[in-house]
Every structure is written in C-alpha cells, then in structure tokens.
Design a protein around this motif. Structure first.
Motif, PDB file in Angstrom:
ATOM      1  N   GLY A 233       0.805  -1.218   0.000  1.00  0.00           N
ATOM      2  CA  GLY A 233       0.000   0.000   0.000  1.00  0.00           C
ATOM      3  C   GLY A 233       0.832   1.260   0.000  1.00  0.00           C
ATOM      4  N   ASN A 234       1.976   1.236   0.663  1.00  0.00           N
ATOM      5  CA  ASN A 234       2.868   2.394   0.667  1.00  0.00           C
ATOM      6  C   ASN A 234       3.661   2.490  -0.630  1.00  0.00           C
ATOM      7  N   LEU A 235       4.137   1.348  -1.105  1.00  0.00           N
ATOM      8  CA  LEU A 235       4.920   1.358  -2.339  1.00  0.00           C
ATOM      9  C   LEU A 235       4.077   1.844  -3.516  1.00  0.00           C
ATOM     10  N   ALA A 236       2.768   1.585  -3.451  1.00  0.00           N
ATOM     11  CA  ALA A 236       1.883   2.016  -4.534  1.00  0.00           C
ATOM     12  C   ALA A 236       1.903   3.527  -4.725  1.00  0.00           C
ATOM     13  N   ILE A 237       2.184   4.272  -3.660  1.00  0.00           N
ATOM     14  CA  ILE A 237       2.272   5.731  -3.773  1.00  0.00           C
ATOM     15  C   ILE A 237       3.418   6.112  -4.695  1.00  0.00           C
ATOM     16  N   ILE A 238       4.560   5.457  -4.535  1.00  0.00           N
ATOM     17  CA  ILE A 238       5.711   5.732  -5.391  1.00  0.00           C
ATOM     18  C   ILE A 238       5.426   5.292  -6.826  1.00  0.00           C
ATOM     19  N   GLU A 239       4.784   4.155  -6.981  1.00  0.00           N
ATOM     20  CA  GLU A 239       4.515   3.626  -8.322  1.00  0.00           C
ATOM     21  C   GLU A 239       3.660   4.574  -9.157  1.00  0.00           C
ATOM     22  N   ARG A 240       2.839   5.386  -8.504  1.00  0.00           N
ATOM     23  CA  ARG A 240       1.956   6.312  -9.223  1.00  0.00           C
ATOM     24  C   ARG A 240       2.606   7.670  -9.491  1.00  0.00           C
ATOM     25  N   MET A 241       3.829   7.853  -9.017  1.00  0.00           N
ATOM     26  CA  MET A 241       4.481   9.153  -9.163  1.00  0.00           C
ATOM     27  C   MET A 241       5.008   9.360 -10.589  1.00  0.00           C
ATOM     28  N   ARG A 242       5.150  10.626 -10.954  1.00  0.00           N
ATOM     29  CA  ARG A 242       5.650  10.996 -12.276  1.00  0.00           C
ATOM     30  C   ARG A 242       7.062  10.465 -12.489  1.00  0.00           C
ATOM     31  N   GLY A 243       7.294   9.877 -13.663  1.00  0.00           N
ATOM     32  CA  GLY A 243       8.627   9.444 -14.043  1.00  0.00           C
ATOM     33  C   GLY A 243       9.073   8.125 -13.452  1.00  0.00           C
ATOM     34  N   VAL A 244       8.174   7.412 -12.784  1.00  0.00           N
ATOM     35  CA  VAL A 244       8.538   6.150 -12.123  1.00  0.00           C
ATOM     36  C   VAL A 244       8.126   4.953 -12.980  1.00  0.00           C
ATOM     37  N   THR A 245       9.055   4.030 -13.176  1.00  0.00           N
ATOM     38  CA  THR A 245       8.788   2.746 -13.836  1.00  0.00           C
ATOM     39  C   THR A 245       9.076   1.639 -12.834  1.00  0.00           C
ATOM     40  N   THR A 246       8.152   0.700 -12.710  1.00  0.00           N
ATOM     41  CA  THR A 246       8.265  -0.351 -11.701  1.00  0.00           C
ATOM     42  C   THR A 246       8.530  -1.706 -12.345  1.00  0.00           C
ATOM     43  N   HIS A 247       9.400  -2.492 -11.702  1.00  0.00           N
ATOM     44  CA  HIS A 247       9.709  -3.843 -12.159  1.00  0.00           C
ATOM     45  C   HIS A 247       9.540  -4.798 -10.965  1.00  0.00           C
ATOM     46  N   VAL A 248       8.621  -5.732 -11.080  1.00  0.00           N
ATOM     47  CA  VAL A 248       8.387  -6.712 -10.015  1.00  0.00           C
ATOM     48  C   VAL A 248       9.055  -8.018 -10.411  1.00  0.00           C
TER      49      VAL A 248
END
Length: 270
Positions: A233-248
């Motif tokens: 739930g906290n990491l999701a905040i970063i994932e929605r930020m501008r310029g962020v690409t996530t790799h799981v």
C-alpha cells in the motif's frame, strides 16, 4: 533559511566523513554512464555481487559503503541521520570527480539515501534506480486500516530489535549464515550504533515520498514479490508518481539474488 536550503547545505558539508569506495571497476572509457551503487543497512558492497559483473561491460561501476558500515568510518559523534548519510555520500562522490551525470543505484536503506541525494543534487543524477525500497509512512498518515496495521507491525518490530541488542546480533548471525553471499547482512558490536541509529533516524522516520517528488531524472523501482520488508500500500504511492517505472521480480525477496540482479542491470541500462 528554508528547509530545502538546510538540506542542500547539509549535503555539501565539507566536514562530512570520506567513505570507503569498495570497488571502482569496469570500463573507465565510459561508453555508458558511470554507475554508483549504495548498499542498505547492516550490509556492504557485497549487496551488488550479482549485479556488478552484468554492468561492468560498458560501464564504470563504483560501490560506496555507508557511514558506519563495511570499510567506512564510524565517527564517535555520528547520529546517522539521513542528512549525515547524504553529506558523506556527497563528499565521497565529489572526491571521485565524475565529469558527467551518473546512474545512482540504492538498495534498501540505500534507496532512501539515494532519493535524498537525487533530490538535492539533481544535475548529477541521470537515472535513479531504487531496489527493494522500505517505504513506511507514519501510521497517522495512512487511511487504509490494513496498510496502517502492516506499517505499525514493522515499526514495532524495529523498535524491538533496537531495544534488544543481544537478541538482534545473535539472530542476524544465524540468518547471515543462511544467505548465499558473505557480508551481505552483518549486525555486530562494531556496527551496532550505526545500525540502530540508521534504523531509527532513516527507516522508521523517513521522507522518501517528498524526496522523490523533487527528483527530475527517471526513476526505476525494482522489488521482489516476496520482499519481507515490503508494504504494498505504501509502495503504490511511489509507483503512481511521475517518471517512475516499476519492475516486479517474481520469486524474489529483499536480497538481490541472481534473478533480481538481471532486472536491476536492465533497469540501469546494461
């Protein structure tokens, strides 16, 4: 003086300790950008043992060990605040005299330090790669009761570790023996103060969300699906930020093992 100015000045403190550069290898001809790596709490440059050989072809690769850990100094008066960690990293990077922007990679605690460095030294960082970031907002700031409970549980556990030195050191020694890489997790008498103060001042009380909001360079976030320190739930905040690409990374935990190392190398651009 504004808070941002205070942070900027602290990060340029000429009195900050010079940290240990564990390795500076790879292609110094630099066809690709220089890569600077910062490990996490109770660890060392051994964190990147599987990443390093994947990145060295075509890149100069540098690993800096954090204040109080690995081969770096542990000043008697250090409080191991985020500002102190960043100031020491900043001085060490200045001493390297890098002539162009570099890729900054942080793991665990190193992600929080790397985020603040990138926020205050934006012109130096071409890309920010955050691996296994331990994102914990204050429980008072979390609306979802499940997320609030998860964060509260982690913070309670961390307070227990800080208050029970003998248990924590003994438990860490057992876990360390089970890991595939030596020196990737060490809590000892020698680094105890650095561990407990970094835990309290940087991880339990952190500013990573606001720091990342000021970062202009691209941000790559890599984490394992089974990361034992992850609060989705906290990491999701970063994932929605501008310029962020996530790799799981499936079947991976908090440590950078070989499968995650390949994803981290790709995120770096190797």
């Amino acid at each position: 003086m504004s808070r941002l100015s205070d942070l900027f000045e602290a990060a340029h403190d000429p009195r900050a300790p010079l940290l240990h550069v564990a390795f500076d290898t790879g292609d110094h001809g630099q066809p690709g950008p220089v890569v600077v790596m910062i490990h996490g709490i109770a660890s060392s440059a051994a964190t990147f043992v599987f990443v390093r050989p994947l990145v060295e072809p075509g890149h100069r690769v540098i690993a800096i060990e954090l204040l109080g850990f690995g081969g770096s100094p542990a000043p008697e008066n250090a409080e191991y605040t985020l500002e102190e960690h960043v100031a020491a990293i900043a001085r060490t990077i200045r001493e390297l005299e890098l002539d162009r922007p570099f890729v900054l990679v942080g793991h665990s605690l190193g992600t929080l330090i790397a985020a603040r460095y990138a926020a205050t030294h934006g012109d130096r960082v071409s890309k920010l790669v955050l691996v296994s970031p331990p994102v914990y907002l204050s429980p008072d700031e979390i609306g979802d009761p499940r997320v609030r409970g998860a964060v509260g549980g982690y913070l309670q556990a961390y307070r227990f570790f800080r208050a029970n030195k003998d248990f924590t050191i003994a438990h860490a020694a057992v876990v360390s023996k089970l890991l595939p890489v030596k020196h990737v997790m060490e809590i000892t008498e020698q680094n105890w103060t650095a561990f407990v103060k970094s835990l309290e001042h940087c991880i339990e009380s952190q500013t990573v969300i606001s720091d990342l909001a000021r970062v202009e360079s691209p941000i790559e976030v890599v984490y394992g699906r089974f990361d034992e320190f992850l609060v989705p739930g906290n990491l999701a905040i970063i994932e929605r930020m501008r310029g962020v690409t996530t790799h799981v990374v499936n079947a991976s935990d908090h440590m950078i093992r070989k499968p995650m190392a390949r994803v981290v190398a790709a995120a770096i651009g190797a």
